[in-house]
Write a protein that holds these residues in place. Structure first.
Motif, PDB file in Angstrom:
ATOM      1  N   MET A 128      15.249  19.210  11.008  1.00  0.00           N
ATOM      2  CA  MET A 128      14.180  18.329  11.407  1.00  0.00           C
ATOM      3  C   MET A 128      13.371  17.934  10.175  1.00  0.00           C
ATOM      4  N   ARG A 129      13.808  16.865   9.581  1.00  0.00           N
ATOM      5  CA  ARG A 129      13.112  16.390   8.397  1.00  0.00           C
ATOM      6  C   ARG A 129      11.874  15.604   8.774  1.00  0.00           C
ATOM      7  N   ASP A 130      10.887  15.661   7.967  1.00  0.00           N
ATOM      8  CA  ASP A 130       9.643  14.913   8.132  1.00  0.00           C
ATOM      9  C   ASP A 130       8.959  15.203   9.461  1.00  0.00           C
ATOM     10  N   LYS A 131       9.108  16.374   9.923  1.00  0.00           N
ATOM     11  CA  LYS A 131       8.472  16.754  11.189  1.00  0.00           C
ATOM     12  C   LYS A 131       7.654  18.004  10.932  1.00  0.00           C
ATOM     13  N   SER A 132       6.371  17.958  11.239  1.00  0.00           N
ATOM     14  CA  SER A 132       5.572  19.161  11.065  1.00  0.00           C
ATOM     15  C   SER A 132       4.491  19.204  12.128  1.00  0.00           C
ATOM     16  N   ASP A 133       4.191  20.389  12.568  1.00  0.00           N
ATOM     17  CA  ASP A 133       3.168  20.561  13.587  1.00  0.00           C
ATOM     18  C   ASP A 133       1.788  20.137  13.109  1.00  0.00           C
ATOM     19  N   PRO A 134       1.378  20.409  11.871  1.00  0.00           N
ATOM     20  CA  PRO A 134       0.059  19.972  11.433  1.00  0.00           C
ATOM     21  C   PRO A 134      -0.098  18.450  11.485  1.00  0.00           C
ATOM     22  N   ILE A 135       0.959  17.717  11.138  1.00  0.00           N
ATOM     23  CA  ILE A 135       0.864  16.254  11.172  1.00  0.00           C
ATOM     24  C   ILE A 135       0.755  15.777  12.616  1.00  0.00           C
ATOM     25  N   ASP A 136       1.540  16.366  13.510  1.00  0.00           N
ATOM     26  CA  ASP A 136       1.464  16.001  14.927  1.00  0.00           C
ATOM     27  C   ASP A 136       0.100  16.331  15.509  1.00  0.00           C
ATOM     28  N   ALA A 137      -0.436  17.468  15.129  1.00  0.00           N
ATOM     29  CA  ALA A 137      -1.754  17.861  15.623  1.00  0.00           C
ATOM     30  C   ALA A 137      -2.818  16.895  15.121  1.00  0.00           C
ATOM     31  N   TYR A 138      -2.709  16.476  13.886  1.00  0.00           N
ATOM     32  CA  TYR A 138      -3.673  15.530  13.319  1.00  0.00           C
ATOM     33  C   TYR A 138      -3.576  14.192  14.055  1.00  0.00           C
ATOM     34  N   ALA A 139      -2.347  13.719  14.307  1.00  0.00           N
ATOM     35  CA  ALA A 139      -2.160  12.446  15.003  1.00  0.00           C
ATOM     36  C   ALA A 139      -2.704  12.527  16.431  1.00  0.00           C
ATOM     37  N   ALA A 140      -2.492  13.649  17.075  1.00  0.00           N
ATOM     38  CA  ALA A 140      -2.998  13.812  18.436  1.00  0.00           C
ATOM     39  C   ALA A 140      -4.517  13.865  18.447  1.00  0.00           C
ATOM     40  N   GLY A 141      -5.100  14.439  17.430  1.00  0.00           N
ATOM     41  CA  GLY A 141      -6.555  14.535  17.357  1.00  0.00           C
ATOM     42  C   GLY A 141      -7.227  13.209  17.047  1.00  0.00           C
ATOM     43  N   ARG A 142      -6.474  12.253  16.538  1.00  0.00           N
ATOM     44  CA  ARG A 142      -7.047  10.959  16.197  1.00  0.00           C
ATOM     45  C   ARG A 142      -7.227  10.060  17.406  1.00  0.00           C
ATOM     46  N   THR A 143      -6.675  10.411  18.532  1.00  0.00           N
ATOM     47  CA  THR A 143      -6.868   9.589  19.726  1.00  0.00           C
ATOM     48  C   THR A 143      -8.324   9.674  20.127  1.00  0.00           C
ATOM     49  N   THR A 144      -8.798   8.666  20.787  1.00  0.00           N
ATOM     50  CA  THR A 144     -10.224   8.584  21.117  1.00  0.00           C
ATOM     51  C   THR A 144     -10.627   9.541  22.223  1.00  0.00           C
ATOM     52  N   GLY A 145      -9.709   9.873  23.109  1.00  0.00           N
ATOM     53  CA  GLY A 145     -10.067  10.750  24.216  1.00  0.00           C
ATOM     54  C   GLY A 145     -10.775  10.013  25.341  1.00  0.00           C
ATOM     55  N   ILE A 146     -10.912   8.696  25.185  1.00  0.00           N
ATOM     56  CA  ILE A 146     -11.571   7.878  26.210  1.00  0.00           C
ATOM     57  C   ILE A 146     -10.472   7.273  27.084  1.00  0.00           C
ATOM     58  N   PRO A 147     -10.537   7.490  28.384  1.00  0.00           N
ATOM     59  CA  PRO A 147      -9.501   6.914  29.245  1.00  0.00           C
ATOM     60  C   PRO A 147      -9.568   5.390  29.247  1.00  0.00           C
ATOM     61  N   LYS A 148      -8.424   4.762  29.480  1.00  0.00           N
ATOM     62  CA  LYS A 148      -8.373   3.306  29.545  1.00  0.00           C
ATOM     63  C   LYS A 148      -9.171   2.826  30.746  1.00  0.00           C
ATOM     64  N   SER A 149      -9.813   1.697  30.566  1.00  0.00           N
ATOM     65  CA  SER A 149     -10.513   1.115  31.707  1.00  0.00           C
ATOM     66  C   SER A 149      -9.481   0.523  32.649  1.00  0.00           C
ATOM     67  N   ARG A 150      -9.792   0.460  33.902  1.00  0.00           N
ATOM     68  CA  ARG A 150      -8.856  -0.042  34.915  1.00  0.00           C
ATOM     69  C   ARG A 150      -9.309  -1.394  35.454  1.00  0.00           C
ATOM     70  N   ASP A 151      -9.843  -2.236  34.589  1.00  0.00           N
ATOM     71  CA  ASP A 151     -10.356  -3.516  35.053  1.00  0.00           C
ATOM     72  C   ASP A 151      -9.684  -4.703  34.360  1.00  0.00           C
ATOM     73  N   GLY A 152      -8.518  -4.500  33.803  1.00  0.00           N
ATOM     74  CA  GLY A 152      -7.825  -5.567  33.094  1.00  0.00           C
ATOM     75  C   GLY A 152      -6.941  -6.389  34.009  1.00  0.00           C
ATOM     76  N   MET A 153      -6.318  -7.382  33.410  1.00  0.00           N
ATOM     77  CA  MET A 153      -5.446  -8.279  34.168  1.00  0.00           C
ATOM     78  C   MET A 153      -4.213  -7.551  34.708  1.00  0.00           C
ATOM     79  N   VAL A 154      -3.683  -6.617  33.955  1.00  0.00           N
ATOM     80  CA  VAL A 154      -2.491  -5.881  34.402  1.00  0.00           C
ATOM     81  C   VAL A 154      -2.819  -5.076  35.650  1.00  0.00           C
ATOM     82  N   GLU A 155      -3.952  -4.426  35.651  1.00  0.00           N
ATOM     83  CA  GLU A 155      -4.347  -3.628  36.811  1.00  0.00           C
ATOM     84  C   GLU A 155      -4.617  -4.515  38.015  1.00  0.00           C
ATOM     85  N   ALA A 156      -5.233  -5.682  37.790  1.00  0.00           N
ATOM     86  CA  ALA A 156      -5.511  -6.607  38.895  1.00  0.00           C
ATOM     87  C   ALA A 156      -4.201  -7.106  39.503  1.00  0.00           C
ATOM     88  N   ALA A 157      -3.238  -7.430  38.657  1.00  0.00           N
ATOM     89  CA  ALA A 157      -1.936  -7.877  39.160  1.00  0.00           C
ATOM     90  C   ALA A 157      -1.244  -6.769  39.935  1.00  0.00           C
TER      91      ALA A 157
END
Length: 101
Positions: free
Chosen positions: A1-30
């Motif tokens: 498993m080249r170029d794969k490391s848990d610290p990098i994955d953990a960092y990428a996961a921590g960069r998410t905002t943690g805010i759920p998507k709003s459900r008021d867009g055009m896709v949800e309305a459709a």
């Protein structure tokens, strides 16, 4: 498993905002419209199946009156003949007026 490391994955996961998507867009309305339409079509199909099932045991005269009607005409005819109309006809009174547009 080249170029794969848990610290990098953990960092990428921590960069998410943690805010759920709003459900008021055009896709949800459709999606809501699609679900509503599917439910409505299913209910209409079930209602027509029930109506046809009742005609199996209906008097022959009634079956002959509605045999060649299209769906919309059948519904209008049955609405005019509804339970109130049947009761009035049995008492010799006039049938009730049809549904208002």
């Amino acid at each position: 498993m080249r170029d794969k490391s848990d610290p990098i994955d953990a960092y990428a996961a921590g960069r998410t905002t943690g805010i759920p998507k709003s459900r008021d867009g055009m896709v949800e309305a459709a999606q809501v419209l699609r679900i509503t339409r599917r439910s409505t079509v299913k209910a209409r199909t079930q209602a027509m199946s029930q109506i046809c099932g009742v005609f199996v045991s209906a008097p022959a005269a009634l079956r002959e009156q509605v045999a060649d009607l299209e769906r919309a005409a059948l519904i209008r005819t049955l609405a005019r003949r509804g339970p109130a109309g049947a009761a009035r006809r049995n008492q010799g009174g006039p049938a009730p007026p049809g549904p208002s547009p």
